[in-house]
Write a protein that holds these residues in place. Sequence first.
Motif, PDB file in Angstrom:
ATOM      1  N   ARG A 162      13.164  -5.190   0.359  1.00  0.00           N
ATOM      2  CA  ARG A 162      13.969  -6.064  -0.496  1.00  0.00           C
ATOM      3  C   ARG A 162      13.736  -7.552  -0.207  1.00  0.00           C
ATOM      4  NH1 ARG A 162      17.522  -3.792  -3.824  1.00  0.00           N
ATOM      5  NH2 ARG A 162      18.135  -1.630  -3.472  1.00  0.00           N
ATOM      6  N   SER A 163      13.179  -7.836   0.936  1.00  0.00           N
ATOM      7  CA  SER A 163      12.892  -9.224   1.268  1.00  0.00           C
ATOM      8  C   SER A 163      11.395  -9.455   1.341  1.00  0.00           C
ATOM      9  CB  SER A 163      13.538  -9.592   2.606  1.00  0.00           C
ATOM     10  OG  SER A 163      12.960  -8.843   3.639  1.00  0.00           O
ATOM     11  N   TYR A 164      11.027 -10.704   1.132  1.00  0.00           N
ATOM     12  CA  TYR A 164       9.609 -11.078   1.182  1.00  0.00           C
ATOM     13  C   TYR A 164       9.433 -12.290   2.082  1.00  0.00           C
ATOM     14  CZ  TYR A 164       5.159 -13.165  -0.183  1.00  0.00           C
ATOM     15  OH  TYR A 164       3.906 -13.727  -0.153  1.00  0.00           O
ATOM     16  N   THR A 165       8.380 -12.235   2.883  1.00  0.00           N
ATOM     17  CA  THR A 165       7.990 -13.385   3.654  1.00  0.00           C
ATOM     18  C   THR A 165       6.482 -13.421   3.691  1.00  0.00           C
ATOM     19  OG1 THR A 165       8.051 -14.418   5.827  1.00  0.00           O
ATOM     20  CG2 THR A 165       8.171 -12.041   5.776  1.00  0.00           C
ATOM     21  N   ASN A 166       5.923 -14.614   3.714  1.00  0.00           N
ATOM     22  CA  ASN A 166       4.462 -14.690   3.707  1.00  0.00           C
ATOM     23  C   ASN A 166       3.874 -14.669   5.107  1.00  0.00           C
ATOM     24  OD1 ASN A 166       5.154 -17.200   4.553  1.00  0.00           O
ATOM     25  ND2 ASN A 166       4.201 -18.313   2.867  1.00  0.00           N
ATOM     26  N   THR A 167       4.713 -14.483   6.102  1.00  0.00           N
ATOM     27  CA  THR A 167       4.224 -14.310   7.461  1.00  0.00           C
ATOM     28  C   THR A 167       5.005 -13.189   8.137  1.00  0.00           C
ATOM     29  OG1 THR A 167       5.764 -15.975   8.290  1.00  0.00           O
ATOM     30  CG2 THR A 167       3.559 -16.725   7.695  1.00  0.00           C
ATOM     31  N   ASN A 168       4.266 -12.333   8.840  1.00  0.00           N
ATOM     32  CA  ASN A 168       4.909 -11.285   9.640  1.00  0.00           C
ATOM     33  C   ASN A 168       5.885 -10.438   8.827  1.00  0.00           C
ATOM     34  OD1 ASN A 168       5.089  -9.972  12.088  1.00  0.00           O
ATOM     35  ND2 ASN A 168       6.920 -11.095  12.710  1.00  0.00           N
ATOM     36  N   TRP A 169       5.450 -10.026   7.659  1.00  0.00           N
ATOM     37  CA  TRP A 169       6.285  -9.200   6.781  1.00  0.00           C
ATOM     38  C   TRP A 169       6.414  -7.806   7.360  1.00  0.00           C
ATOM     39  CZ3 TRP A 169       4.727  -5.650   2.454  1.00  0.00           C
ATOM     40  CH2 TRP A 169       5.815  -5.339   1.625  1.00  0.00           C
ATOM     41  N   ARG A 170       7.630  -7.312   7.443  1.00  0.00           N
ATOM     42  CA  ARG A 170       7.913  -6.002   8.016  1.00  0.00           C
ATOM     43  C   ARG A 170       8.683  -5.162   7.005  1.00  0.00           C
ATOM     44  NH1 ARG A 170       6.913  -5.985  13.487  1.00  0.00           N
ATOM     45  NH2 ARG A 170       6.675  -8.022  14.474  1.00  0.00           N
ATOM     46  N   PRO A 171       7.978  -4.423   6.160  1.00  0.00           N
ATOM     47  CA  PRO A 171       8.662  -3.660   5.115  1.00  0.00           C
ATOM     48  C   PRO A 171       9.379  -2.431   5.645  1.00  0.00           C
ATOM     49  CG  PRO A 171       6.332  -3.207   5.083  1.00  0.00           C
ATOM     50  CD  PRO A 171       6.525  -4.298   6.090  1.00  0.00           C
ATOM     51  N   GLU A 172      10.366  -2.002   4.896  1.00  0.00           N
ATOM     52  CA  GLU A 172      11.163  -0.845   5.295  1.00  0.00           C
ATOM     53  C   GLU A 172      10.603   0.470   4.766  1.00  0.00           C
ATOM     54  OE1 GLU A 172      15.244  -1.157   4.202  1.00  0.00           O
ATOM     55  OE2 GLU A 172      15.774   0.827   4.995  1.00  0.00           O
ATOM     56  N   TYR A 173      10.024   0.421   3.577  1.00  0.00           N
ATOM     57  CA  TYR A 173       9.604   1.651   2.911  1.00  0.00           C
ATOM     58  C   TYR A 173       8.077   1.762   2.874  1.00  0.00           C
ATOM     59  CZ  TYR A 173      14.429   1.431   1.391  1.00  0.00           C
ATOM     60  OH  TYR A 173      15.795   1.346   1.360  1.00  0.00           O
ATOM     61  N   TRP A 174       7.615   3.007   3.010  1.00  0.00           N
ATOM     62  CA  TRP A 174       6.175   3.253   3.102  1.00  0.00           C
ATOM     63  C   TRP A 174       5.768   4.428   2.236  1.00  0.00           C
ATOM     64  CZ3 TRP A 174       3.090   0.082   6.036  1.00  0.00           C
ATOM     65  CH2 TRP A 174       3.756  -0.778   6.913  1.00  0.00           C
ATOM     66  N   GLY A 175       4.562   4.355   1.700  1.00  0.00           N
ATOM     67  CA  GLY A 175       3.976   5.508   1.035  1.00  0.00           C
ATOM     68  C   GLY A 175       3.232   6.373   2.034  1.00  0.00           C
ATOM     69  N   GLN A 176       2.615   7.438   1.523  1.00  0.00           N
ATOM     70  CA  GLN A 176       1.908   8.389   2.385  1.00  0.00           C
ATOM     71  C   GLN A 176       0.478   7.947   2.676  1.00  0.00           C
ATOM     72  OE1 GLN A 176       3.289  11.219   3.881  1.00  0.00           O
ATOM     73  NE2 GLN A 176       5.093  10.110   3.196  1.00  0.00           N
ATOM     74  N   GLY A 177      -0.027   7.027   1.895  1.00  0.00           N
ATOM     75  CA  GLY A 177      -1.366   6.508   2.132  1.00  0.00           C
ATOM     76  C   GLY A 177      -2.415   7.126   1.234  1.00  0.00           C
ATOM     77  N   THR A 178      -3.463   6.361   0.993  1.00  0.00           N
ATOM     78  CA  THR A 178      -4.611   6.840   0.235  1.00  0.00           C
ATOM     79  C   THR A 178      -5.878   6.400   0.952  1.00  0.00           C
ATOM     80  OG1 THR A 178      -5.650   6.892  -1.965  1.00  0.00           O
ATOM     81  CG2 THR A 178      -4.682   4.801  -1.299  1.00  0.00           C
ATOM     82  N   GLN A 179      -6.836   7.311   1.039  1.00  0.00           N
ATOM     83  CA  GLN A 179      -8.044   7.051   1.810  1.00  0.00           C
ATOM     84  C   GLN A 179      -9.039   6.228   1.000  1.00  0.00           C
ATOM     85  OE1 GLN A 179      -9.055   8.431   5.181  1.00  0.00           O
ATOM     86  NE2 GLN A 179     -10.367   6.656   4.811  1.00  0.00           N
ATOM     87  N   VAL A 180      -9.573   5.207   1.640  1.00  0.00           N
ATOM     88  CA  VAL A 180     -10.678   4.425   1.071  1.00  0.00           C
ATOM     89  C   VAL A 180     -11.841   4.494   2.050  1.00  0.00           C
ATOM     90  CG1 VAL A 180     -11.471   2.116   0.435  1.00  0.00           C
ATOM     91  CG2 VAL A 180      -9.177   2.881  -0.243  1.00  0.00           C
ATOM     92  N   ILE A 181     -12.987   4.927   1.559  1.00  0.00           N
ATOM     93  CA  ILE A 181     -14.184   5.020   2.385  1.00  0.00           C
ATOM     94  C   ILE A 181     -15.274   4.173   1.754  1.00  0.00           C
ATOM     95  CG2 ILE A 181     -15.951   6.532   3.360  1.00  0.00           C
ATOM     96  CD1 ILE A 181     -13.903   8.801   3.249  1.00  0.00           C
ATOM     97  N   VAL A 182     -15.820   3.256   2.529  1.00  0.00           N
ATOM     98  CA  VAL A 182     -16.891   2.400   2.053  1.00  0.00           C
ATOM     99  C   VAL A 182     -18.156   2.767   2.819  1.00  0.00           C
ATOM    100  CG1 VAL A 182     -17.665   0.040   1.645  1.00  0.00           C
ATOM    101  CG2 VAL A 182     -15.211   0.571   1.636  1.00  0.00           C
ATOM    102  N   SER A 183     -19.129   3.267   2.102  1.00  0.00           N
ATOM    103  CA  SER A 183     -20.373   3.689   2.742  1.00  0.00           C
ATOM    104  C   SER A 183     -21.377   2.536   2.779  1.00  0.00           C
ATOM    105  CB  SER A 183     -20.972   4.883   1.999  1.00  0.00           C
ATOM    106  OG  SER A 183     -21.319   4.498   0.681  1.00  0.00           O
ATOM    107  N   SER A 184     -22.190   2.535   3.811  1.00  0.00           N
ATOM    108  CA  SER A 184     -23.184   1.452   3.960  1.00  0.00           C
ATOM    109  C   SER A 184     -24.498   1.788   3.290  1.00  0.00           C
ATOM    110  CB  SER A 184     -23.421   1.184   5.446  1.00  0.00           C
ATOM    111  OG  SER A 184     -23.848   2.361   6.081  1.00  0.00           O
TER     112      SER A 184
END
Length: 122
Positions: free
Chosen positions: A100-122
């Motif tokens: 619910r709050s925003y800061t442009n430094t050291n932002w510490r959010p309360e809610y999180w998703g489960q994540g999505t994988q990103v793979i960058v191949s060389s």
Amino acid sequence: QVQLVESGGGLVQAGGSLRVSCADSGRTLITYAMGWFRQAPGKEREFVAAISQSGGGTSYADSVKGRFTISRGNAKNTVHLQMNSLKPDDTAVYYCAADRSYTNTNWRPEYWGQGTQVIVSS
């Protein structure tokens, strides 16, 4: 209860582009600041980018400045992370976050998703 769902991860070659998105299936996120973190194998989770409720404020990690762009959808119910000029070092699980709050430094959010994988191949 905020329930964030990410989408859009995948495999891409170095130098390519990818967009990941995040939404809450059951509610509007207009009153929440949104952002992205990532965690590479064997490393700690790190901040990537964040955007304020109005979309007028954004912040980025130095490692992605000029390559990644965070934005909110037209109805501000979604948040996107456009990733260009991807590098193998960008390989990680990308997590959407909200607070619910925003800061442009050291932002510490309360809610999180489960994540999505990103793979960058060389």
